[in-house]
Design an enzyme around this catalytic site. Structure first.
Site, mmCIF file in Angstrom:
data_model
loop_
_atom_site.group_PDB
_atom_site.id
_atom_site.type_symbol
_atom_site.label_atom_id
_atom_site.label_comp_id
_atom_site.label_asym_id
_atom_site.label_seq_id
_atom_site.Cartn_x
_atom_site.Cartn_y
_atom_site.Cartn_z
ATOM 1 N N GLN A 68 -5.330 -2.060 9.226
ATOM 2 C CA GLN A 68 -4.955 -3.261 8.474
ATOM 3 C C GLN A 68 -5.462 -4.500 9.207
ATOM 4 O O GLN A 68 -5.103 -4.740 10.355
ATOM 5 C CB GLN A 68 -3.422 -3.311 8.315
ATOM 6 C CG GLN A 68 -2.932 -4.490 7.516
ATOM 7 C CD GLN A 68 -3.393 -4.453 6.058
ATOM 8 O OE1 GLN A 68 -3.330 -3.435 5.397
ATOM 9 N NE2 GLN A 68 -3.888 -5.579 5.561
ATOM 10 N N ASP A 126 -11.523 2.088 3.584
ATOM 11 C CA ASP A 126 -11.872 0.680 3.368
ATOM 12 C C ASP A 126 -13.386 0.513 3.200
ATOM 13 O O ASP A 126 -13.870 -0.581 2.893
ATOM 14 C CB ASP A 126 -11.393 -0.187 4.540
ATOM 15 C CG ASP A 126 -10.028 -0.803 4.268
ATOM 16 O OD1 ASP A 126 -9.593 -0.764 3.098
ATOM 17 O OD2 ASP A 126 -9.398 -1.320 5.210
ATOM 18 N N LYS A 175 0.840 -1.203 0.000
ATOM 19 C CA LYS A 175 0.000 0.000 0.000
ATOM 20 C C LYS A 175 0.879 1.258 0.000
ATOM 21 O O LYS A 175 0.603 2.230 -0.700
ATOM 22 C CB LYS A 175 -0.944 -0.021 1.208
ATOM 23 C CG LYS A 175 -2.044 -1.073 1.028
ATOM 24 C CD LYS A 175 -2.898 -1.311 2.253
ATOM 25 C CE LYS A 175 -3.851 -2.490 1.959
ATOM 26 N NZ LYS A 175 -4.684 -2.871 3.083
#
Ligand code: NAD
Length: 298
Positions: free
Chosen positions: A97, A120, A53
């Site tokens: 994460q 997200d 990322k």
């Protein structure tokens, strides 16, 4: 010959667009878009994902801020960090994460994230907007799949679509996105009876069960489109080596289908790209920029 839905190629094309978008708007915004990534503990796969990322952000011109916390931190401390990042004016997007160690209340942490920074798309506010088919941050893997289908002009409207899996991360949001795009969607899961028969009716079959090679050609209608979300690292016959595979036994299925996603190089790269899209979407809103990337958010 079946069409390969090449996620790697498409993600590079979209990255180029994003890079141009940032370059031409940075002067107005007076800063680059910023993405914060919170990692807790030492899960090695998470380390690889966070690295990827960070590299993807650098490629398009997003500034990344990595917060790697030890797994002995308290839930409260993570909540405080999220609150601080919610108020940080240099940060447009934030993600936790996953997976995180079991002692944390994952859903509570996600609900602490400001919905406008929830890149997200997992916060209940963004999920709610998805249910209502209102514009919002969309979860990355499902949104990446929609873009892959669109890249080859594969119609969704009116098609019979079967999704294997009902997780909050993939199956549910994906099914809603497809429904919002007028697909006729069937959601299946671990308690579904006659899975094989249901799948065989699909014009588009999406496998997100997390079971290696679950879907073989007996699940697939001639001329269907097959999307493989699963990703597994298996030992190969050469015992020191490993290989990646998905939920679909691809070599068995490819001769039958109109289009398919490879593993690796299909859905995976698109997931990271959609994270970049969501971060820039938030930046663009923050500065009221003229929008050119909204078409990437289903
Ligand atoms: P999950 O374990 O949270 O959910 C799996 C879902 O599959 C559940 O809803 C379960 O009911 C269903 N299921 C399990 N066994 C089944 C069976 N035999 N028949 C029908 N349904 C069954 O997993 P997830 O987070 O949704 O991820 C699914 C897979 O996708 C995993 O392999 C994961 O690694 C992969 N994944 C890939 C990406 C990517 O970017 N490529 C992103 C997210 C997840």
């Amino acid at each position: 010959m079946s069409i390969k839905l090449d996620g790697k190629k498409l993600s590079l094309e979209i990255e180029q667009k994003l890079n141009n978008f940032i370059s031409s708007n940075e002067r107005i915004a007076k800063r680059a878009p910023g993405l914060a990534v919170i990692r807790i503990g030492e899960d090695p796969a998470s380390g690889v994902y966070v690295n990827n990322k960070e590299k993807a952000c650098a490629r398009v011109g997003i500034k990344s801020f990595i917060f790697h916390l030890q797994d002995n931190v308290e839930q409260k401390e993570v909540e405080q960090l999220i609150n601080k990042l919610n108020l940080d004016k240099d940060i447009d997007g934030m993600l936790l994460q996953l997976p995180i160690p079991k002692k944390f209340d994952e859903q509570r942490l996600i609900s602490f994230i400001n919905p406008y920074k929830d890149v997200d798309g997992l916060n209940e506010k963004n999920m709610g907007k998805l249910v209502k088919n209102e514009p919002a941050m969309r979860s990355c893997t499902p949104a990446g799949i929609i873009n892959l289908l669109r890249s080859q002009n594969i119609a969704i409207e009116g098609k019979k679509i079967v999704v294997i899996g009902r997780s909050l991360l993939v199956g549910k949001p994906l099914s809603l996105m497809l429904l919002n795009l007028n697909g006729t969607v069937t959601i299946t899961h671990s308690k579904t009876l006659n899975l094989n028969k249901i799948c065989k009716e699909a014009d588009i079959l999406i496998a997100a069960a997390g079971i290696p090679n679950l879907v073989d050609s007996s699940f697939v209608k001639d001329g269907a489109v097959i999307i493989d979300v699963g990703i597994h690292r298996l030992k190969s016959s050469d015992k020191d080596k490993t290989r990646l595979c998905g939920d679909v036994l691809l070599e068995d299925v490819i001769p039958k289908v109109f289009a398919y996603t490879p593993v690796p190089g299909g859905v995976g790269p698109m997931t990271v790209t959609m994270l970049l899209v969501n971060t820039i979407f938030s930046w663009q809103k923050q500065f009221g920029l003229s929008s050119t990337i909204n078409d990437l958010l289903p």
